[in-house]
Scaffold this active site. Structure first.
Site, PDB file in Angstrom:
ATOM      1  N   PRO A  80       0.789  -1.227   0.000  1.00 13.99           N
ATOM      2  CA  PRO A  80       0.000   0.000   0.000  1.00 13.99           C
ATOM      3  C   PRO A  80       0.827   1.285   0.000  1.00 13.99           C
ATOM      4  O   PRO A  80       1.853   1.366   0.676  1.00 13.99           O
ATOM      5  CB  PRO A  80      -0.819  -0.100   1.297  1.00 13.99           C
ATOM      6  CG  PRO A  80      -0.136  -1.115   2.129  1.00 13.99           C
ATOM      7  CD  PRO A  80       0.506  -2.070   1.167  1.00 13.99           C
ATOM      8  N   ASN A  81       0.365   2.220  -0.777  1.00  7.51           N
ATOM      9  CA  ASN A  81       0.900   3.582  -0.893  1.00  7.51           C
ATOM     10  C   ASN A  81       2.220   3.662  -1.649  1.00  7.51           C
ATOM     11  O   ASN A  81       2.709   4.754  -1.930  1.00  7.51           O
ATOM     12  CB  ASN A  81       1.044   4.245   0.494  1.00  7.51           C
ATOM     13  CG  ASN A  81      -0.278   4.299   1.225  1.00  7.51           C
ATOM     14  OD1 ASN A  81      -1.245   4.811   0.674  1.00  7.51           O
ATOM     15  ND2 ASN A  81      -0.352   3.747   2.428  1.00  7.51           N
TER      16      ASN A  81
ATOM     17  N   ARG B 278       4.861  10.917  -2.668  1.00 14.27           N
ATOM     18  CA  ARG B 278       4.512  10.760  -1.256  1.00 14.27           C
ATOM     19  C   ARG B 278       5.723  11.028  -0.351  1.00 14.27           C
ATOM     20  O   ARG B 278       6.815  10.491  -0.603  1.00 14.27           O
ATOM     21  CB  ARG B 278       4.096   9.292  -1.121  1.00 14.27           C
ATOM     22  CG  ARG B 278       4.174   8.727   0.229  1.00 14.27           C
ATOM     23  CD  ARG B 278       4.110   7.202   0.200  1.00 14.27           C
ATOM     24  NE  ARG B 278       3.779   6.753   1.519  1.00 14.27           N
ATOM     25  CZ  ARG B 278       4.092   5.571   2.013  1.00 14.27           C
ATOM     26  NH1 ARG B 278       4.749   4.691   1.280  1.00 14.27           N
ATOM     27  NH2 ARG B 278       3.760   5.268   3.232  1.00 14.27           N
TER      28      ARG B 278
ATOM     29  N   TYR C 184      10.947   9.000   1.474  1.00 13.20           N
ATOM     30  CA  TYR C 184      10.995   7.955   0.440  1.00 13.20           C
ATOM     31  C   TYR C 184      11.668   8.378  -0.861  1.00 13.20           C
ATOM     32  O   TYR C 184      11.769   7.569  -1.782  1.00 13.20           O
ATOM     33  CB  TYR C 184       9.571   7.453   0.155  1.00 13.20           C
ATOM     34  CG  TYR C 184       8.884   6.879   1.383  1.00 13.20           C
ATOM     35  CD1 TYR C 184       9.375   5.728   2.003  1.00 13.20           C
ATOM     36  CD2 TYR C 184       7.763   7.499   1.949  1.00 13.20           C
ATOM     37  CE1 TYR C 184       8.768   5.210   3.134  1.00 13.20           C
ATOM     38  CE2 TYR C 184       7.148   6.985   3.077  1.00 13.20           C
ATOM     39  CZ  TYR C 184       7.646   5.840   3.669  1.00 13.20           C
ATOM     40  OH  TYR C 184       7.056   5.315   4.794  1.00 13.20           O
TER      41      TYR C 184
ATOM     42  N   ASN D   5       8.050  -5.440  -0.362  1.00 11.58           N
ATOM     43  CA  ASN D   5       7.875  -4.285   0.519  1.00 11.58           C
ATOM     44  C   ASN D   5       6.377  -4.181   0.768  1.00 11.58           C
ATOM     45  O   ASN D   5       5.626  -3.673  -0.070  1.00 11.58           O
ATOM     46  CB  ASN D   5       8.418  -3.006  -0.118  1.00 11.58           C
ATOM     47  CG  ASN D   5       8.319  -1.819   0.840  1.00 11.58           C
ATOM     48  OD1 ASN D   5       7.667  -1.899   1.891  1.00 11.58           O
ATOM     49  ND2 ASN D   5       8.956  -0.720   0.476  1.00 11.58           N
TER      50      ASN D   5
ATOM     51  N   ALA E 277       2.869  -0.620   5.176  1.00  8.09           N
ATOM     52  CA  ALA E 277       2.354  -0.654   6.552  1.00  8.09           C
ATOM     53  C   ALA E 277       1.798  -2.026   6.944  1.00  8.09           C
ATOM     54  O   ALA E 277       1.722  -2.340   8.135  1.00  8.09           O
ATOM     55  CB  ALA E 277       1.289   0.419   6.725  1.00  8.09           C
TER      56      ALA E 277
ATOM     57  N   GLU F 182      12.307  -9.305   2.732  1.00  6.41           N
ATOM     58  CA  GLU F 182      11.536  -8.118   3.146  1.00  6.41           C
ATOM     59  C   GLU F 182      12.401  -6.878   2.928  1.00  6.41           C
ATOM     60  O   GLU F 182      13.554  -6.843   3.357  1.00  6.41           O
ATOM     61  CB  GLU F 182      11.172  -8.263   4.632  1.00  6.41           C
ATOM     62  CG  GLU F 182      10.438  -7.060   5.193  1.00  6.41           C
ATOM     63  CD  GLU F 182      10.103  -7.224   6.682  1.00  6.41           C
ATOM     64  OE1 GLU F 182       9.846  -8.349   7.144  1.00  6.41           O
ATOM     65  OE2 GLU F 182      10.112  -6.187   7.381  1.00  6.41           O
TER      66      GLU F 182
ATOM     67  N   HIS G 178      12.461  -2.478   3.089  1.00  5.27           N
ATOM     68  CA  HIS G 178      11.892  -1.161   3.391  1.00  5.27           C
ATOM     69  C   HIS G 178      12.843  -0.095   2.885  1.00  5.27           C
ATOM     70  O   HIS G 178      14.053  -0.205   3.086  1.00  5.27           O
ATOM     71  CB  HIS G 178      11.653  -0.979   4.892  1.00  5.27           C
ATOM     72  CG  HIS G 178      10.738  -2.020   5.423  1.00  5.27           C
ATOM     73  ND1 HIS G 178       9.384  -1.994   5.174  1.00  5.27           N
ATOM     74  CD2 HIS G 178      10.982  -3.149   6.115  1.00  5.27           C
ATOM     75  CE1 HIS G 178       8.835  -3.064   5.715  1.00  5.27           C
ATOM     76  NE2 HIS G 178       9.781  -3.790   6.284  1.00  5.27           N
TER      77      HIS G 178
ATOM     78  N   ARG H 191      12.317   5.082  13.109  1.00  4.84           N
ATOM     79  CA  ARG H 191      11.036   5.785  13.015  1.00  4.84           C
ATOM     80  C   ARG H 191      10.137   5.394  14.200  1.00  4.84           C
ATOM     81  O   ARG H 191      10.610   4.913  15.212  1.00  4.84           O
ATOM     82  CB  ARG H 191      10.400   5.484  11.654  1.00  4.84           C
ATOM     83  CG  ARG H 191      11.309   5.915  10.493  1.00  4.84           C
ATOM     84  CD  ARG H 191      10.703   5.645   9.140  1.00  4.84           C
ATOM     85  NE  ARG H 191       9.464   6.409   8.943  1.00  4.84           N
ATOM     86  CZ  ARG H 191       8.585   6.159   7.969  1.00  4.84           C
ATOM     87  NH1 ARG H 191       8.832   5.175   7.110  1.00  4.84           N
ATOM     88  NH2 ARG H 191       7.496   6.879   7.847  1.00  4.84           N
TER      89      ARG H 191
HETATM   90  C1  DQA Z   1       7.968   1.255   4.269  1.00  2.00           C
HETATM   91  C2  DQA Z   1       7.948   1.496   5.779  1.00  2.00           C
HETATM   92  C3  DQA Z   1       6.559   1.285   6.352  1.00  2.00           C
HETATM   93  O1  DQA Z   1       6.572   1.503   7.750  1.00  2.00           O
HETATM   94  C4  DQA Z   1       5.580   2.250   5.723  1.00  2.00           C
HETATM   95  O2  DQA Z   1       4.281   2.019   6.197  1.00  2.00           O
HETATM   96  C5  DQA Z   1       5.619   2.209   4.239  1.00  2.00           C
HETATM   97  C6  DQA Z   1       6.915   2.109   3.564  1.00  2.00           C
HETATM   98  C7  DQA Z   1       9.323   1.586   3.643  1.00  2.00           C
HETATM   99  O3  DQA Z   1       9.544   1.165   2.518  1.00  2.00           O
HETATM  100  O4  DQA Z   1      10.145   2.272   4.251  1.00  2.00           O
HETATM  101  O5  DQA Z   1       4.593   2.339   3.568  1.00  2.00           O
HETATM  102  O6  DQA Z   1       7.695  -0.116   4.030  1.00  2.00           O
END
Ligand code: DQA
Length: 138
Positions: free
Chosen positions: A10-11, A18, A23, A72, A75, A96, A98, A105
């Site tokens: 998501p996102n 964003r 990011y 990735n 959240a 995994e 990020h 954070r």
């Molecule tokens: C993320 C870190 C997550 O905590 C966050 O919700 C994201 C992006 C990252 O790539 O740093 O959407 O996965």
């Protein structure tokens, strides 16, 4: 030819738009093109969804056939027992990733329901983390 799928949750479709201070300002589609050029020996594909179920369906669909998944889950990493179970259920190794250093954070980002079932975890290296994950898989 080794098959690797990048799954973004998501996102992450809004990368480059964003929260750029966290990011970065590159969108994922253009970054993905540079990745494909860097690994011409791989069958590298990309899937993004904002839905938990769609991510699980995709892990099931490819997770018995392909050589690696770079995930990735955004959240959902911090909330989804179901994605963690999906990773445990399939044969394909999952890394995994990020973009940000989640440990620098908010505390709720320190918990991953996925990591235990993954081959490894990479965080804090920006978009380059996807390349590092691919290197790890191959
Ligand atoms: C993320 C870190 C997550 O905590 C966050 O919700 C994201 C992006 C990252 O790539 O740093 O959407 O996965």
């Amino acid at each position: 030819m080794k098959k690797i799928l990048i799954i973004n949750g998501p996102n992450l479709n809004l990368l480059g738009v964003r929260e750029k201070s966290i990011y970065g300002d590159q969108d994922f589609k253009s970054y993905f093109e540079t990745l494909k050029q860097r690994f011409p020996e791989l069958d590298l594909n990309y899937f993004q969804s904002n839905s938990e179920g769609a991510i699980i369906d995709k892990i099931h669909e490819v997770g018995f056939d392909i050589d690696g998944i770079v995930l990735n889950a955004g959240a959902y990493t911090h909330t989804s027992v179901a994605i963690g179970d999906a990773i445990a259920a399939v044969k394909t190794a999952v890394i995994e990733v990020h973009i940000s250093n989640v440990y620098a954070r908010e505390e709720f980002r320190h918990k991953s329901y996925l990591a235990k079932n993954c081959k490894g975890v990479i965080c804090g290296f920006g978009l380059d983390g996807y390349r590092l994950a691919i290197e790890g898989l191959i």
